[in-house]
Design a protein around this motif. Structure first.
Motif, PDB file in Angstrom:
ATOM      1  N   HIS A 123       0.781  -1.368   0.128  1.00  0.00           N
ATOM      2  CA  HIS A 123      -0.004   0.067  -0.006  1.00  0.00           C
ATOM      3  C   HIS A 123       0.744   1.247  -0.225  1.00  0.00           C
ATOM      4  O   HIS A 123       0.582   2.301  -0.873  1.00  0.00           O
ATOM      5  CB  HIS A 123      -0.933   0.053   1.429  1.00  0.00           C
ATOM      6  CG  HIS A 123      -1.738   1.253   1.498  1.00  0.00           C
ATOM      7  ND1 HIS A 123      -2.670   1.811   0.592  1.00  0.00           N
ATOM      8  CD2 HIS A 123      -1.483   2.267   2.558  1.00  0.00           C
ATOM      9  CE1 HIS A 123      -3.175   2.626   1.059  1.00  0.00           C
ATOM     10  NE2 HIS A 123      -2.586   3.071   2.275  1.00  0.00           N
ATOM     11  N   ILE A 124       1.969   1.106   0.878  1.00  0.00           N
ATOM     12  CA  ILE A 124       2.612   2.291   0.825  1.00  0.00           C
ATOM     13  C   ILE A 124       3.620   2.717  -0.525  1.00  0.00           C
ATOM     14  O   ILE A 124       3.464   3.803  -0.798  1.00  0.00           O
ATOM     15  CB  ILE A 124       3.899   2.152   1.873  1.00  0.00           C
ATOM     16  CG1 ILE A 124       3.167   2.053   3.446  1.00  0.00           C
ATOM     17  CG2 ILE A 124       4.852   3.330   2.076  1.00  0.00           C
ATOM     18  CD1 ILE A 124       4.174   1.674   4.522  1.00  0.00           C
ATOM     19  N   LEU A 125       4.086   1.540  -0.935  1.00  0.00           N
ATOM     20  CA  LEU A 125       5.017   1.726  -2.263  1.00  0.00           C
ATOM     21  C   LEU A 125       3.998   2.101  -3.686  1.00  0.00           C
ATOM     22  O   LEU A 125       4.370   3.282  -4.393  1.00  0.00           O
ATOM     23  CB  LEU A 125       5.549   0.613  -2.598  1.00  0.00           C
ATOM     24  CG  LEU A 125       6.594  -0.151  -1.625  1.00  0.00           C
ATOM     25  CD1 LEU A 125       7.603  -1.178  -1.990  1.00  0.00           C
ATOM     26  CD2 LEU A 125       7.467   1.054  -0.836  1.00  0.00           C
ATOM     27  N   LYS A 126       2.764   1.648  -3.515  1.00  0.00           N
ATOM     28  CA  LYS A 126       1.812   1.745  -4.610  1.00  0.00           C
ATOM     29  C   LYS A 126       1.199   3.228  -4.430  1.00  0.00           C
ATOM     30  O   LYS A 126       1.412   3.897  -5.389  1.00  0.00           O
ATOM     31  CB  LYS A 126       0.624   0.907  -4.392  1.00  0.00           C
ATOM     32  CG  LYS A 126      -0.056   0.797  -5.959  1.00  0.00           C
ATOM     33  CD  LYS A 126      -1.036  -0.459  -5.814  1.00  0.00           C
ATOM     34  CE  LYS A 126      -1.997  -0.373  -6.987  1.00  0.00           C
ATOM     35  NZ  LYS A 126      -1.764   0.019  -8.175  1.00  0.00           N
ATOM     36  N   SER A 127       1.035   3.641  -3.057  1.00  0.00           N
ATOM     37  CA  SER A 127       0.394   5.219  -3.096  1.00  0.00           C
ATOM     38  C   SER A 127       1.576   5.848  -3.342  1.00  0.00           C
ATOM     39  O   SER A 127       1.218   7.175  -3.691  1.00  0.00           O
ATOM     40  CB  SER A 127       0.215   5.270  -1.426  1.00  0.00           C
ATOM     41  OG  SER A 127      -0.735   4.276  -1.107  1.00  0.00           O
ATOM     42  N   PHE A 262      12.483   9.942  10.996  1.00  0.00           N
ATOM     43  CA  PHE A 262      10.933  10.039  10.465  1.00  0.00           C
ATOM     44  C   PHE A 262      10.306  10.000  11.711  1.00  0.00           C
ATOM     45  O   PHE A 262      10.560   8.892  12.548  1.00  0.00           O
ATOM     46  CB  PHE A 262      10.469   8.859   9.466  1.00  0.00           C
ATOM     47  CG  PHE A 262       8.892   8.863   9.201  1.00  0.00           C
ATOM     48  CD1 PHE A 262       8.604   9.747   8.597  1.00  0.00           C
ATOM     49  CD2 PHE A 262       8.377   7.820  10.187  1.00  0.00           C
ATOM     50  CE1 PHE A 262       7.035   9.389   8.421  1.00  0.00           C
ATOM     51  CE2 PHE A 262       7.137   7.580   9.978  1.00  0.00           C
ATOM     52  CZ  PHE A 262       6.360   8.476   8.999  1.00  0.00           C
ATOM     53  N   ASP A 263       9.221  11.144  12.122  1.00  0.00           N
ATOM     54  CA  ASP A 263       8.524  10.505  13.136  1.00  0.00           C
ATOM     55  C   ASP A 263       6.831  10.724  12.745  1.00  0.00           C
ATOM     56  O   ASP A 263       6.548  11.354  11.726  1.00  0.00           O
ATOM     57  CB  ASP A 263       8.557  11.720  14.310  1.00  0.00           C
ATOM     58  CG  ASP A 263       8.476  13.070  14.198  1.00  0.00           C
ATOM     59  OD1 ASP A 263       7.232  13.416  14.070  1.00  0.00           O
ATOM     60  OD2 ASP A 263       9.405  13.796  13.527  1.00  0.00           O
ATOM     61  N   MET A 264       6.101  10.170  13.719  1.00  0.00           N
ATOM     62  CA  MET A 264       4.604  10.121  13.263  1.00  0.00           C
ATOM     63  C   MET A 264       3.900   9.806  14.639  1.00  0.00           C
ATOM     64  O   MET A 264       4.304   9.082  15.416  1.00  0.00           O
ATOM     65  CB  MET A 264       3.916   9.190  12.290  1.00  0.00           C
ATOM     66  CG  MET A 264       2.666   8.963  12.082  1.00  0.00           C
ATOM     67  SD  MET A 264       2.347   7.919  10.371  1.00  0.00           S
ATOM     68  CE  MET A 264       0.718   8.146  10.416  1.00  0.00           C
ATOM     69  N   ALA A 287       9.980   1.537   3.412  1.00  0.00           N
ATOM     70  CA  ALA A 287       9.675   2.705   2.903  1.00  0.00           C
ATOM     71  C   ALA A 287      11.017   3.678   2.961  1.00  0.00           C
ATOM     72  O   ALA A 287      11.119   4.232   1.930  1.00  0.00           O
ATOM     73  CB  ALA A 287       8.397   3.400   3.477  1.00  0.00           C
ATOM     74  N   LYS A 288      11.550   3.931   3.905  1.00  0.00           N
ATOM     75  CA  LYS A 288      12.736   4.717   3.916  1.00  0.00           C
ATOM     76  C   LYS A 288      13.979   4.335   3.483  1.00  0.00           C
ATOM     77  O   LYS A 288      14.732   4.981   2.798  1.00  0.00           O
ATOM     78  CB  LYS A 288      12.862   5.215   5.598  1.00  0.00           C
ATOM     79  CG  LYS A 288      11.740   5.731   6.352  1.00  0.00           C
ATOM     80  CD  LYS A 288      11.460   7.267   5.633  1.00  0.00           C
ATOM     81  CE  LYS A 288      12.096   8.214   5.000  1.00  0.00           C
ATOM     82  NZ  LYS A 288      11.508   9.237   4.353  1.00  0.00           N
ATOM     83  N   LEU A 289      13.986   3.060   3.386  1.00  0.00           N
ATOM     84  CA  LEU A 289      15.311   2.307   2.634  1.00  0.00           C
ATOM     85  C   LEU A 289      14.950   2.563   1.126  1.00  0.00           C
ATOM     86  O   LEU A 289      15.986   2.595   0.184  1.00  0.00           O
ATOM     87  CB  LEU A 289      15.249   0.868   2.859  1.00  0.00           C
ATOM     88  CG  LEU A 289      15.774   0.602   4.420  1.00  0.00           C
ATOM     89  CD1 LEU A 289      15.956  -0.791   4.505  1.00  0.00           C
ATOM     90  CD2 LEU A 289      17.372   1.209   4.588  1.00  0.00           C
ATOM     91  N   ASP A 295       6.086  12.605   3.727  1.00  0.00           N
ATOM     92  CA  ASP A 295       4.685  13.075   3.600  1.00  0.00           C
ATOM     93  C   ASP A 295       3.868  11.532   3.082  1.00  0.00           C
ATOM     94  O   ASP A 295       2.795  11.270   3.566  1.00  0.00           O
ATOM     95  CB  ASP A 295       4.374  14.134   2.514  1.00  0.00           C
ATOM     96  CG  ASP A 295       4.932  15.457   3.384  1.00  0.00           C
ATOM     97  OD1 ASP A 295       4.940  15.336   4.809  1.00  0.00           O
ATOM     98  OD2 ASP A 295       5.082  16.267   2.550  1.00  0.00           O
ATOM     99  N   ASN A 296       4.629  10.988   2.038  1.00  0.00           N
ATOM    100  CA  ASN A 296       3.835  10.006   1.357  1.00  0.00           C
ATOM    101  C   ASN A 296       3.728   8.765   2.387  1.00  0.00           C
ATOM    102  O   ASN A 296       2.504   8.232   2.559  1.00  0.00           O
ATOM    103  CB  ASN A 296       4.337   9.489   0.088  1.00  0.00           C
ATOM    104  CG  ASN A 296       4.177  10.094  -1.067  1.00  0.00           C
ATOM    105  OD1 ASN A 296       3.207  10.887  -1.321  1.00  0.00           O
ATOM    106  ND2 ASN A 296       5.072  10.136  -2.015  1.00  0.00           N
TER     107      ASN A 296
END
Length: 445
Positions: A123-127, A262-264, A287-289, A295-296
């Protein structure tokens, strides 16, 4: 011996492998001891693939140059023994399909959390706009996607069964969520054999590859010390210990990679509960690698919809919440589910026992469970363990009986949780069928 490839098993994985073999100009024959689904039969006919169902032509199979085996077929069957004795190479769909693609492989395994994590990474990569496919133990056959699509990345959920048949295949980014006892019936009740299968995810790793794991898992930590993979190693943990790549502190999740942080806010994560925090952390590291922007990543972690049959809220009936966790086919999955419950629980357990040790959930059952409902053909092991631990225990021979009993036993404010700890094959086709029947019965209340 001829140069024919034999595919054993005509499910999603087998049919996909046969299509890929045909597309690549190989001579291929598919054999299934059972009857094929109509759609699979039609697909094979449409592609002009030679196949048989309802039994195996041993003589023909034993002429194979290589066998692609469905993950569901154990090595102990008489046919598999003969194949091994003849020295015929046996591989998985993953190994076979991996030969025909140069896409980057992001592979996820673990006793629990792998489906959710694989789905979340996809989902993350596709988005973020990456050209990515999802396969392995989830979704469409990896081999069929390699035959018919073109992706730059694949997110593959890999079971221990699939990893058993991997030799030259390599995960560019490997994620190992955890290792707890599961499928021990398949591994001669030898935990180390199961661990060895899982650790094949770092097979062929070299410098520049990435391995992501849960730092607090004693089994994985010990294996890493033994194997010492050459890959770059990243870890996640619940609390900041100044060693992990991802951790939580205060009300935030942090991921520290490549000199960036990164923080959330935890409350903004779509997936709630401790086990889901681990799933989000592992996905966030991937995702970060891959240089996904903050933002994404924040957006994808906040709008993910979750996985069917995994802590899926079905309905609230007369003040009682019904939750479908049919995908909990082992004890550790049920532990996570119970741990995340904030109310008293009516718990539906049972099915095909895979050598389960229920002591792992005993404390949570004593604390949180008002009543137990055993849903299976043979509940004797469950009774032997839980009788006397919970005041109210009932048996059910069908999903309707189980849901009706839960409706009767639950009090306002309770949760009815289907989290069976067991495989589903005694009364249902698979865990999806079990979960769907649960949802149907709940909606009819």
């Amino acid at each position: 011996m001829n140069d024919e490839l034999v595919v054993l098993g005509g499910g999603e994985s087998g049919v996909g492998s046969a299509i890929l073999a045909k597309v690549k100009g190989l001579s291929v024959f598919l054999s299934d001891s059972g009857l094929l689904k109509e759609e699979h039969r039609k697909t094979l006919l449409d592609h002009g693939i030679d196949f048989e169902e309802g039994g195996h032509s041993e003589e023909k199979i034993l002429q194979a140059s290589e066998v692609v085996k469905s993950p569901g077929i154990p090595d102990t069957t008489p046919l598999m023994r003969k194949i091994r004795e003849k020295g015929i190479r046996v591989i998985s769909e993953i190994e076979f399909a991996g030969r025909y693609t140069n896409a980057r492989m992001i592979c996820i395994t673990g006793s629990n959390g792998k489906t959710t994590t694989a789905s979340l990474i996809y989902h993350i990569l596709k988005s973020a706009g990456l050209n990515v496919g999802l396969g392995g133990n989830i979704g469409r056959s990896f081999a069929r996607q390699v035959a018919e699509e073109h992706y730059d990345y694949y997110v593959l959920e890999l079971s221990s069964f699939q990893l058993e048949g991997v030799y030259d295949f390599k995960a560019d980014i490997a994620v190992l969520m955890n290792i707890t006892p599961d499928h021990l019936d398949r591994y001669d009740h030898d935990m180390q054999k199961y661990v060895d299968a899982k650790m094949r995810i770092v097979r062929n790793h070299k410098m520049g590859d990435s391995f992501i794991y849960w730092m607090d898992d004693p089994v994985v930590t010990k294996e890493l010390e033994k194997l010492k993979p050459a890959s770059d190693i990243y870890s996640f943990t619940e609390k900041n210990n100044h060693l992990a790549t991802a951790y939580s502190e205060g009300n935030k999740m942090y991921i520290q990679t490549k000199g960036t942080l990164f923080d959330m806010e935890l409350e903004l994560l779509a997936l709630q509960g401790m086990h889901n925090l681990y799933n989000s952390m592992a996905s966030g590291i991937v995702a970060k690698l891959l240089d996904i922007s903050d933002d994404n990543l924040r957006l994808a972690l906040s709008d993910f919809k979750g996985v069917p049959h995994r802590l899926e809220k079905v309905a609230s009936v007369r003040g009682v919440q019904y939750i479908n966790d049919s995908k909990a086919t082992n004890v550790n999955s049920c532990w996570y589910a119970l741990q995340s419950m904030r109310t008293k629980v009516v718990l539906i357990l049972g099915g095909t026992d895979k050598g389960n040790d229920y002591s792992e959930i005993e404390d949570l059952v004593r604390q949180k469970v008002r009543a137990l409902i055993f849903l299976g053909k043979d509940n004797s092991k469950l009774h032997a363990y839980f009788d006397g631990i919970v005041p109210s225990i009932e048996d059910a021979g069908s999903m309707k009986e189980a849901v009706d009993a839960a409706y009767r036993l639950a009090k306002k404010g309770d949760t009815v949780l289907l989290s069976p700890c067991c495989a589903s094959f005694d009364l249902f086709q698979n865990y999806e069928d079990r979960g769907n029947q649960f949802k149907d019965c709940v909606r009819r209340l």
